[in-house]
Scaffold this active site. Structure first.
Site, PDB file in Angstrom:
ATOM      1  N   GLU A   1      -0.494  -8.891  -1.649  1.00 53.57           N
ATOM      2  CA  GLU A   1      -1.025  -8.389  -0.383  1.00 53.57           C
ATOM      3  C   GLU A   1      -2.221  -7.455  -0.640  1.00 53.57           C
ATOM      4  OE1 GLU A   1       1.602  -7.560   3.299  1.00 53.57           O
ATOM      5  OE2 GLU A   1       0.824  -5.581   2.703  1.00 53.57           O
TER       6      GLU A   1
ATOM      7  N   ARG B   1       3.252   7.549   9.318  1.00 57.11           N
ATOM      8  CA  ARG B   1       3.026   8.980   9.121  1.00 57.11           C
ATOM      9  C   ARG B   1       1.952   9.530  10.060  1.00 57.11           C
ATOM     10  NH1 ARG B   1       4.473  12.260   5.047  1.00 57.11           N
ATOM     11  NH2 ARG B   1       5.309  10.482   3.909  1.00 57.11           N
TER      12      ARG B   1
ATOM     13  N   HIS C   1       7.090   4.155  12.919  1.00 56.88           N
ATOM     14  CA  HIS C   1       7.479   4.955  11.757  1.00 56.88           C
ATOM     15  C   HIS C   1       6.296   5.547  10.996  1.00 56.88           C
ATOM     16  CE1 HIS C   1       6.212   1.293   9.689  1.00 56.88           C
ATOM     17  NE2 HIS C   1       6.165   2.000   8.578  1.00 56.88           N
TER      18      HIS C   1
ATOM     19  N   HIS D   1      13.828   4.462  12.443  1.00 59.37           N
ATOM     20  CA  HIS D   1      13.564   4.609  11.007  1.00 59.37           C
ATOM     21  C   HIS D   1      14.350   5.799  10.452  1.00 59.37           C
ATOM     22  CE1 HIS D   1      11.169   5.157   7.299  1.00 59.37           C
ATOM     23  NE2 HIS D   1      10.793   3.902   7.477  1.00 59.37           N
TER      24      HIS D   1
ATOM     25  N   ASP E   1       0.808  -1.216   0.000  1.00 57.90           N
ATOM     26  CA  ASP E   1       0.000   0.000   0.000  1.00 57.90           C
ATOM     27  C   ASP E   1       0.845   1.272   0.000  1.00 57.90           C
ATOM     28  OD1 ASP E   1       1.042  -0.079   2.576  1.00 57.90           O
ATOM     29  OD2 ASP E   1      -0.820  -0.821   3.455  1.00 57.90           O
TER      30      ASP E   1
END
Length: 777
Positions: free
Chosen positions: A160, A256, A254, A287, A138
């Site tokens: 996926e 957003r 990590h 990250h 994604d």
């Protein structure tokens, strides 16, 4: 193959409009010519990646495609420059590096990243023109890659597919991305029944959906089957130095939607955990995203007691650290799948998860992102033994490590025929959808039911103990609990061959760098082997190999099936391999390695092969001894089933016993192949035994049957069940129970070279030669 799609274009149109608007004002230099001598690209399949998770999850598929002779281009958008480059190196994958993303583009957000990727991908599609484009997950890269392929009428395969939270803000922007990718994708590979139902609910036709499992499990088990890297050993030693009896808590964050305030709360929750659990040692790989690094530095400064902050872990190191952790705290998607597949207690630091299967089987809890909830739930798991044990059982809702095989089969079938040769799963009784086409009603690797409806996948899951944090020696790679990498079962029944077979195991090259558990399985009272077994239990007899020998004797006969439970009685590593040997076989010192190669390709390995006839019987002509002849074969040969030696993965054997045989009188050889084909799309192959001048021509790769195999004693169940004449009836019973579908006639290639009578090639066993083999083909 060129395709056009006409359904559900409204969502796609919005994305095209948004990206297109950005590109009008773009100042990118887009003069790359992918047909130039610098690139000279031609490929049938293009795999688009830009982040480390994408590389990890597509690598098993790329490996299978290349093994099948397919030309593959890996296109790297560099969405995560440092991490994706490292992952590509780990999996030894060469890529076309577009070098599109720079630090200032990150600051501009997803729209800028999408815009920078779109035009170069479009140029690549136009100039290289692959038949199929594979995207994974994604990410922005996956979304833009699917749109660019759609614009160029190229088939999109989405690995996926179907994960959903139904909340565009959680995760942001990934929930939007994956909804978009489903629209142009002709081949949607759903990892779970829930994901498949989500696609059906969005009016994606069932003919475009395959229930495949998740390729991250393939990659995980592949990594753990290799020797532990020195860097992983060093890190575990560093952790142990912080607190010799500590318990490792692995933290990753990590996303957003977690930036700034939420991530600060997550950090505070970790600090509260350290305060309340004095033996907890936290490892936090940070990250590379600048906003994540800024938050971690702000909250933790130069570090805290019992807190280790490090750079992102390499893809070949992370699985070994994950395996040693007691508790995992994460907002990652892939880590959720990996942790559950290893039987780890898991706290999901997100408002919602698109992978609820981990919650349903009991490994995971969604904590949200508040420091109070993160700390309280973590403390409970680490201080309440009953809660920890409940959350530390091993389940496989995301697959068994062979998802890449099914995906490769479907893609290659589509490229060859314009459509897959086998229909995808229909909506079953627990999945809705109302499909009526009987051709679609095929079995898959998993039950059609949702995990919450069908319960745990395994009847007796292994409960993981607290991680010791003390790494095993690199030479043995035995991990938590001393689990074995290889489990070998030698059957003792009617022939006095134990000492000979143990001498064949002694020099096996597969034992080097792996922890091995050999089980001597005596069935009945036909032999007296006590003294012999005791000799081989001495560890010194195995030289430098890490081999443990267990002798088990059932005086009550267990027929043909008891030995197939034996590999499950010892502790083994995730991704471990098992073998079961009849007492009438001879094998070279590289035979186990040869079997591992076949198992890694997605099939169980067998000594001899059989096809099933149209009358639900062993195909006529297949049970013939070639007396005084030798047989060789240059390639692995696929069969319906086989026998005498069997090899596979422990996870496959667990799955087989979750779907036990309808009869235990006879036909165990057919049962193991039938159940794994029906439930996991696992095939059956005989490893190659080529003749010169083939580059792999080496008798030590081969196995054969002894002359003693001609004299057969039938096994019984219990005290008085005679199975002498039950082969035909048990064969039919198993055939019908699993709705077995034999290989099509065109695929039956029993391609042996039969050599005329003459001097036979003996096996070199520990420097001596053994009697001649009788080759069984």
């Amino acid at each position: 193959m060129r395709v056009r799609h006409g359904s559900q274009v409204s969502l796609l149109a919005l994305v095209i409009l948004a990206v297109g608007t950005f590109l009008v004002n773009s100042t990118l230099r887009l003069g790359t010519d992918f047909r130039s001598s610098k690139y000279a690209l031609t490929c049938s399949v293009a795999v688009i990646v830009g982040t480390r998770p994408e590389v990890i999850k597509v690598a098993p598929v790329v490996k299978r495609l290349i093994e099948r002779g397919t030309s593959v281009c890996i296109v790297n958008t560099n969405q995560q420059h440092v991490m994706v480059t490292s992952a590509l190196k780990r999996f030894q994958l060469d890529s076309v590096d577009m070098s599109l993303i720079s630090g200032n583009i990150y600051a501009e957000g997803p729209a800028a990243i999408a815009g920078h990727i779109m035009l170069s991908l479009n140029r690549f599609m136009q100039q290289v023109s692959p038949q199929v484009v594979i995207v994974q997950g994604d990410t922005t890269t996956a979304m833009v890659g699917s749109i660019a392929a759609f614009y160029n009428n190229i088939t999109v395969a989405h690995v996926e597919a179907g994960l959903r939270t139904y909340d565009f803000q959680n995760p942001f922007p990934e929930e939007f991305h994956r909804r978009v990718v489903a629209v142009p994708s002709l081949l949607n590979f759903a990892p779970t029944p829930r994901a498949r139902r989500a696609l059906l609910a969005e009016n994606i036709p069932s003919s475009r959906i395959w229930l495949s499992g998740n390729t991250v499990v393939d990659a995980l088990f592949d990594s753990l089957s290799k020797p532990i890297p020195a860097a992983a050993t060093a890190l575990l030693q560093r952790i142990a130095g912080v607190h010799p009896k500590g318990r490792l808590v692995l933290v990753t964050m990590h996303r957003r939607e977690s930036f700034e305030a939420h991530m600060e709360d997550m950090c505070d929750g970790v600090l509260d955990l350290l305060t309340q659990v004095p033996d907890a040692v936290v490892l936090l790989p940070v990250h590379t995203n600048p906003r994540v690094q800024a938050t971690v530095k702000h909250k933790f400064g130069e570090g805290q007691k019992r807190l280790i902050i490090c750079d992102p872990l390499e893809a070949d190191i992370f699985p070994f650290i994950l395996k040693e952790a007691t508790l995992i705290l994460t907002d990652s998607g892939g880590v959720q799948e990996e942790a559950v597949s290893l039987g780890k207690a898991l706290l999901v630091m997100r408002a919602a998860t698109e992978r609820p299967e981990g919650v349903e089987v009991g490994n995971a809890v969604v904590s949200g992102r508040s420091k109070e909830k993160i700390a309280s739930l973590s403390v409970k798991i680490l201080t309440d033994k009953a809660e920890f044990d409940r959350m530390s059982q091993t389940h496989y809702p995301y697959g068994y490590g062979n998802s890449s095989v099914l995906i490769t089969d479907v893609i290659l079938s589509h490229m060859k025929n314009g459509k897959p040769t086998s229909a995808p799963m229909s909506a079953g009784p627990h999945e809705g959808g109302g499909d009526k086409d009987p051709a679609e009603k095929q079995k898959s690797w998993s039950s059609h039911q949702d995990p919450a409806q069908r319960g745990p996948l395994h009847p007796a899951p292994h409960v993981q103990s607290h991680a010791s944090l003390l790494p095993a020696p690199a030479a043995s790679r035995g991990g938590q609990g001393g689990g074995a990498d290889l489990v070998v079962v030698l059957t003792v029944f009617g022939r006095a061959t134990l000492d000979l077979q143990m001498r064949m195991l002694q020099p096996q090259t597969a034992f080097k760098g792996r922890k091995t558990h050999v089980i001597i399985f005596q069935n009945g009272k036909h032999q007296n082997i006590d003294a012999n077994a005791t000799k081989w239990e001495e560890r010194g007899i195995w030289g430098g190999s890490d081999v443990t020998v267990t002798f088990t004797h059932s005086t009550l006969e267990t027929g043909y099936y008891g030995r197939f439970l034996a590999p499950l009685i010892v502790n083994s590593q995730p991704g471990a391999y098992w073998w079961i040997f009849d007492d009438d076989v001879i094998f070279g010192n590289r035979y186990l390695e040869n079997c591992i190669r076949v198992v890694d390709s997605g099939s169980i390995a067998v000594r001899n092969g059989r096809f099933v006839g149209n009358k639900r019987e062993v195909a006529p002509g297949m049970e013939a001894w070639h007396d005084n002849y030798q047989a060789t074969w240059d390639d692995d040969i696929a069969y319906d089933f086989g026998g005498h030696i069997w090899a596979g993965r422990i996870e496959w054997l667990k799955l087989a016993w979750q779907n036990p045989p309808p009869t235990v009188a006879q036909s165990e050889d057919f049962w193991i192949s039938a159940v794994l084909k029906a439930k996991a799309n696992v095939g059956t192959k005989k490893p190659r035994c080529p003749k010169p001048p083939h580059p792999q021509a080496d008798i030590e790769n081969c196995a054969c049957s002894m002359w003693a195999a001609m004299k057969r004693k039938y096994a019984i169940m219990g005290a008085d069940v005679n199975v002498d004449n039950l082969r035909a009836s048990t064969f039919v019973t198993i055939h019908d129970y699993y709705d077995f579908r034999p290989m099509p006639g065109i695929e039956r290639k029993d391609h042996h070279d039969i050599h005329p009578p003459g001097p036979k090639q003996p096996f070199n066993l520990a420097g001596t030669f053994h009697e001649q083999c009788m080759w069984f083909t």
